[in-house]
Scaffold this motif. Structure first.
Motif, mmCIF file in Angstrom:
data_model
loop_
_atom_site.group_PDB
_atom_site.id
_atom_site.type_symbol
_atom_site.label_atom_id
_atom_site.label_comp_id
_atom_site.label_asym_id
_atom_site.label_seq_id
_atom_site.Cartn_x
_atom_site.Cartn_y
_atom_site.Cartn_z
ATOM 1 N N LYS A 173 0.827 -1.205 0.000
ATOM 2 C CA LYS A 173 0.000 0.000 0.000
ATOM 3 C C LYS A 173 0.865 1.259 0.000
ATOM 4 O O LYS A 173 1.829 1.366 0.757
ATOM 5 N N HIS A 174 0.532 2.176 -0.861
ATOM 6 C CA HIS A 174 1.190 3.494 -1.009
ATOM 7 C C HIS A 174 2.582 3.426 -1.639
ATOM 8 O O HIS A 174 3.262 4.456 -1.730
ATOM 9 N N SER A 175 3.017 2.243 -2.084
ATOM 10 C CA SER A 175 4.335 2.163 -2.739
ATOM 11 C C SER A 175 4.339 2.968 -4.040
ATOM 12 O O SER A 175 5.392 3.462 -4.465
ATOM 13 N N TYR A 176 3.168 3.116 -4.661
ATOM 14 C CA TYR A 176 3.087 3.871 -5.921
ATOM 15 C C TYR A 176 3.357 5.360 -5.707
ATOM 16 O O TYR A 176 3.622 6.097 -6.665
ATOM 17 N N ARG A 177 3.308 5.813 -4.452
ATOM 18 C CA ARG A 177 3.572 7.225 -4.163
ATOM 19 C C ARG A 177 5.066 7.536 -4.120
ATOM 20 O O ARG A 177 5.466 8.712 -4.101
ATOM 21 N N HIS A 206 1.290 7.767 -12.735
ATOM 22 C CA HIS A 206 0.337 6.993 -11.946
ATOM 23 C C HIS A 206 0.037 5.683 -12.671
ATOM 24 O O HIS A 206 -0.340 5.688 -13.835
ATOM 25 N N ASN A 210 10.626 5.718 2.083
ATOM 26 C CA ASN A 210 10.255 7.108 1.817
ATOM 27 C C ASN A 210 11.176 8.086 2.540
ATOM 28 O O ASN A 210 11.400 9.211 2.083
ATOM 29 N N GLU A 221 7.429 3.407 4.679
ATOM 30 C CA GLU A 221 7.840 4.651 5.355
ATOM 31 C C GLU A 221 9.365 4.781 5.378
ATOM 32 O O GLU A 221 9.915 5.860 5.136
ATOM 33 N N GLU A 238 3.408 -0.955 6.083
ATOM 34 C CA GLU A 238 3.412 0.515 6.042
ATOM 35 C C GLU A 238 4.721 1.083 6.577
ATOM 36 O O GLU A 238 5.210 2.125 6.104
#
Length: 394
Positions: free
Chosen positions: A212-216, A309, A257, A254, A250
């Motif tokens: 989840k959110h790896s595409y960000r 995206h 990131n 993080e 997550e």
């Protein structure tokens, strides 16, 4: 063969916990035309990976064999039994069982899936408990459903639960197939079962990008995430714990990131980190892995740009909307003829969207394609069919 003084609804439960006992059991089971099968497995719930914990086989003649793979060195006799197409294997919701056995090198043949059979008959809920209640008025205890099947010794409740998953399948299969025959849908089941036999276990090519959110993340951060993901997998395998028990998903994203964070502080202030990872040796390994990832990213000139995206909304034009409306009208008529839940085996939103975008019906099921085209003709709707059928998600 190890004696077990247990029975369930008149069926003797026989525990098979040695290679010699397995060979004896298979010799008996080979004489049967139909066998009911179920597996208990752990898929990153209590331990690392996708692992077989128990095998249940009922012969339909008063015996249920509970095969414990933890005490068996060679499952080849069982695999050969499963690969024999002359013996029908009755399985309820077989997908994961097929994939696990394929992962282990066994390709199951002769499948009849009673979950699929229930769906063909328009069951809203097709669980074994639901089918047994609706067809036979029998309530079954599912309290052991989330049991930890890695633990030994197995309890009496676990053994009974394991047996219940197979001892009624011969009756369920007979009843459902009788109804399917009456409905003229046997060719549906035959094709669905054939497609199930073609399932193959594969590993995801880029599993880190499924988090989840790896595409960000930008390309550089995603590159680091891949290294961190591999580090976590190796450590999880060493600890024999699900990977997300070592570092939550997550938290892993993080860290990718914010790769310049103080690792020691991060470990001790992040929820869900496995205690063993906080040991000095493992903390240094994590620091080294992150450092190596940064150096490799630098050496390979990994960009800090952000990828486009990955999800792109379907194109909307008057033509795509027209196609969508036409196939939706066909879907509605199929639901009226065959039932809301049975229709999901034939046509779903994914198929409609694909047709609206490409103008070709790409269905991997012959019976499904035939029904869509027949209903479309009845409605006076022209549907174009792809010459190269494509697998569609159900």
């Amino acid at each position: 063969m190890e004696k077990l003084s247990l029975e369930e609804d008149g069926v003797a439960i026989v525990l098979v916990a040695s290679d010699a006992n397995l060979r004896q059991a298979v010799q008996q089971l080979e004489q049967c035309d139909e066998l009911a099968l179920d597996l208990e497995f752990d898929q990153n719930r209590y331990t690392y990976g996708f692992n077989l914990c128990l095998i249940q086989i009922a012969d339909g003649k008063g015996k249920c064999f509970i095969i414990d793979p933890f005490y068996i060195d060679d499952l080849t006799p069982f695999f050969q039994l499963m690969e024999n197409p002359a013996i029908t294997k009755i399985i309820h919701h077989s997908n994961n069982d097929i994939l696990l056995l394929d992962k282990m090198g066994c390709s199951v043949k002769g499948i009849v899936d009673t979950d699929v059979a229930a769906k063909i008959l328009n069951y809203e809920r097709s669980s074994l408990a639901t089918v047994l209640k609706e067809e036979f008025g029998k309530e079954i205890d599912k309290s052991q459903q989330s049991s930890n099947w890695n633990k030994r010794p197995l309890t009496e409740d676990q053994l009974r639960y394991a047996a219940i998953d197979v001892i009624y399948l011969h009756k369920v299969k007979s009843k459902l197939l009788q109804e399917i025959e009456k409905a003229g849908r046997m060719h549906w089941l035959e094709e669905e079962d054939y497609l199930l036999e073609q399932l193959k276990y594969t590993e995801s090519e880029n599993p880190h990008l499924r988090l989840k959110h790896s595409y960000r993340l930008n390309y550089y951060q995603q590159y680091l995430l891949k290294w961190l993901y591999t580090f976590r997998e190796n450590l999880a395998q060493q600890f024999n714990k699900p990977a997300h028990f070592v570092i939550p998903n997550e938290a892993l994203v993080e860290l990718a990131n914010n790769p310049n964070t103080d690792v020691h502080e991060w470990l001790n202030h992040t929820r869900g980190i496995h205690g063993n990872l906080k040991k000095p040796k493992n903390e240094r390994m994590l620091q080294d892995a992150l450092h190596e990832a940064k150096e490799a990213a630098k050496a390979n000139h990994i960009s800090h740009d952000y990828p486009e995206h990955r999800f792109q909304r379907p194109l909307r034009t008057p033509e795509t909307e027209r196609r969508k409306e036409l196939l939706t009208a066909v879907q509605q008529e199929i639901m009226a003829r065959y039932g809301e839940y049975a229709s999901k085996l034939i046509i779903n939103q994914s198929l409609i969207t694909d047709y609206s975008q490409n103008g070709k019906l790409r269905c991997n099921k012959k019976y499904g394609s035939d029904i869509v085209l027949e209903v479309a003709r009845d409605l006076g709707i022209a549907i174009h069919v792809s010459t190269a059928p494509q697998q569609t998600s159900e």
